[in-house]
Design a protein around this motif. Structure first.
Motif, short mmCIF file in Angstrom:
data_model
loop_
_atom_site.label_atom_id
_atom_site.label_comp_id
_atom_site.label_asym_id
_atom_site.label_seq_id
_atom_site.Cartn_x
_atom_site.Cartn_y
_atom_site.Cartn_z
N ALA A 6 0.83 -1.21 0.00
CA ALA A 6 0.00 0.00 0.00
C ALA A 6 0.86 1.26 0.00
O ALA A 6 0.59 2.21 -0.74
CB ALA A 6 -0.93 0.00 1.21
N TYR A 10 0.87 3.89 -2.96
CA TYR A 10 0.49 5.26 -2.63
C TYR A 10 1.53 6.24 -3.20
O TYR A 10 1.17 7.25 -3.81
CB TYR A 10 0.37 5.44 -1.11
CG TYR A 10 0.08 6.86 -0.72
CD1 TYR A 10 -1.21 7.37 -0.82
CD2 TYR A 10 1.09 7.71 -0.28
CE1 TYR A 10 -1.48 8.69 -0.49
CE2 TYR A 10 0.82 9.02 0.05
CZ TYR A 10 -0.46 9.51 -0.05
OH TYR A 10 -0.73 10.81 0.27
N THR A 14 0.45 8.84 -6.28
CA THR A 14 0.49 10.29 -6.04
C THR A 14 1.49 10.98 -6.95
O THR A 14 1.32 12.15 -7.27
CB THR A 14 0.80 10.62 -4.56
OG1 THR A 14 2.02 10.00 -4.18
CG2 THR A 14 -0.33 10.20 -3.65
N TYR A 41 -6.25 3.56 -5.73
CA TYR A 41 -6.58 4.00 -4.37
C TYR A 41 -7.48 2.98 -3.65
O TYR A 41 -7.32 2.74 -2.46
CB TYR A 41 -7.25 5.37 -4.37
CG TYR A 41 -6.28 6.52 -4.45
CD1 TYR A 41 -5.46 6.82 -3.37
CD2 TYR A 41 -6.17 7.29 -5.59
CE1 TYR A 41 -4.56 7.87 -3.42
CE2 TYR A 41 -5.28 8.35 -5.66
CZ TYR A 41 -4.49 8.64 -4.56
OH TYR A 41 -3.59 9.68 -4.62
N ILE A 44 -5.22 0.24 -2.46
CA ILE A 44 -4.42 0.72 -1.33
C ILE A 44 -5.27 0.72 -0.06
O ILE A 44 -4.84 0.25 1.00
CB ILE A 44 -3.88 2.15 -1.61
CG1 ILE A 44 -2.88 2.12 -2.76
CG2 ILE A 44 -3.26 2.75 -0.36
CD1 ILE A 44 -2.54 3.51 -3.31
N GLU A 45 -6.49 1.23 -0.18
CA GLU A 45 -7.39 1.29 0.96
C GLU A 45 -7.66 -0.11 1.51
O GLU A 45 -7.58 -0.34 2.72
CB GLU A 45 -8.70 1.97 0.55
CG GLU A 45 -9.69 2.11 1.68
CD GLU A 45 -10.98 2.78 1.26
OE1 GLU A 45 -11.56 3.47 2.10
OE2 GLU A 45 -11.41 2.60 0.09
N ARG A 78 -4.76 8.93 5.80
CA ARG A 78 -4.12 9.79 4.79
C ARG A 78 -4.64 9.44 3.38
O ARG A 78 -4.91 10.33 2.58
CB ARG A 78 -2.62 9.61 4.87
CG ARG A 78 -1.85 10.45 3.91
CD ARG A 78 -0.37 10.28 4.11
NE ARG A 78 0.37 11.10 3.18
CZ ARG A 78 1.66 11.28 3.20
NH1 ARG A 78 2.39 10.68 4.12
NH2 ARG A 78 2.26 12.04 2.33
N VAL A 79 -4.74 8.16 3.08
CA VAL A 79 -5.23 7.72 1.78
C VAL A 79 -6.67 8.17 1.58
O VAL A 79 -7.04 8.65 0.50
CB VAL A 79 -5.08 6.19 1.63
CG1 VAL A 79 -5.86 5.66 0.45
CG2 VAL A 79 -3.61 5.82 1.52
N ARG A 80 -7.48 8.04 2.60
CA ARG A 80 -8.88 8.46 2.48
C ARG A 80 -9.00 9.97 2.30
O ARG A 80 -9.89 10.44 1.58
CB ARG A 80 -9.68 7.97 3.68
CG ARG A 80 -9.92 6.47 3.60
CD ARG A 80 -10.65 5.92 4.79
NE ARG A 80 -11.02 4.53 4.57
CZ ARG A 80 -11.41 3.71 5.53
NH1 ARG A 80 -11.49 4.14 6.80
NH2 ARG A 80 -11.72 2.47 5.26
N GLN A 82 -6.82 11.74 0.70
CA GLN A 82 -6.43 11.89 -0.70
C GLN A 82 -7.59 11.52 -1.62
O GLN A 82 -7.85 12.19 -2.61
CB GLN A 82 -5.21 11.00 -0.97
CG GLN A 82 -4.44 11.35 -2.19
CD GLN A 82 -3.49 12.52 -1.98
OE1 GLN A 82 -3.31 13.02 -0.88
NE2 GLN A 82 -2.88 12.95 -3.05
#
Length: 136
Positions: A6, A10, A14, A41, A44-45, A78-80, A82
């Motif tokens: 992940a 990420y 990005t 994403y 990753i989530e 952080r991913v959420r 984004q």
């Protein structure tokens, strides 16, 4: 492994947005097409949700540079964020707050009293703000 995958994806999504998303072994001559950022994403989530469920809350002494449940949840938040901002998925704002709120509520992390200490070699590694770090 899912936490590290992940983190790698990420960083890639990005920086480059449309990247090949590989979750299964491929043959050496495979040409994997680029996936849209939303698909990357989402992977990753899911990896971070799985990692948060599987990782321990802490490790024993001398076990630095290993991701914990809290590192996975912080990265998930952080991913959420984004996803909410870049992909305009408005429901992710609240989901990010939930994940990050769990990290804050753990009581294991806090801000340093002196912000500048984050930039001093003597105190910038493995301090109360550190969720995941790797020493070189």
């Amino acid at each position: 492994a899912k936490f590290l995958r992940a983190l790698g994806y990420y960083n890639l999504v990005t920086l480059f947005e449309n990247i090949p998303l590989i979750t299964e072994p491929q043959s050496p001559d495979a040409r994997v097409p680029a996936a849209p950022p939303a698909a990357t994403y989402a992977q990753i989530e899911q990896d971070l949700v799985d990692a948060a469920d599987a990782l321990p809350e802490t490790y024993g002494a001398g076990m630095a540079a290993r991701p914990t449940r809290w590192a996975a949840l912080a990265m998930l938040g952080r991913v959420r964020l984004q996803m909410a901002g870049v992909l305009d998925q408005q429901g992710k704002w609240a989901e990010a707050a939930t994940a990050l709120g769990q990290v804050v509520a753990s009581g294991q992390y806090a801000l340093l009293d002196d912000y500048a200490a984050n930039f001093r070699e003597s105190s910038d590694f493995d301090n109360i703000e550190s969720l995941f770090e790797v020493s070189t």
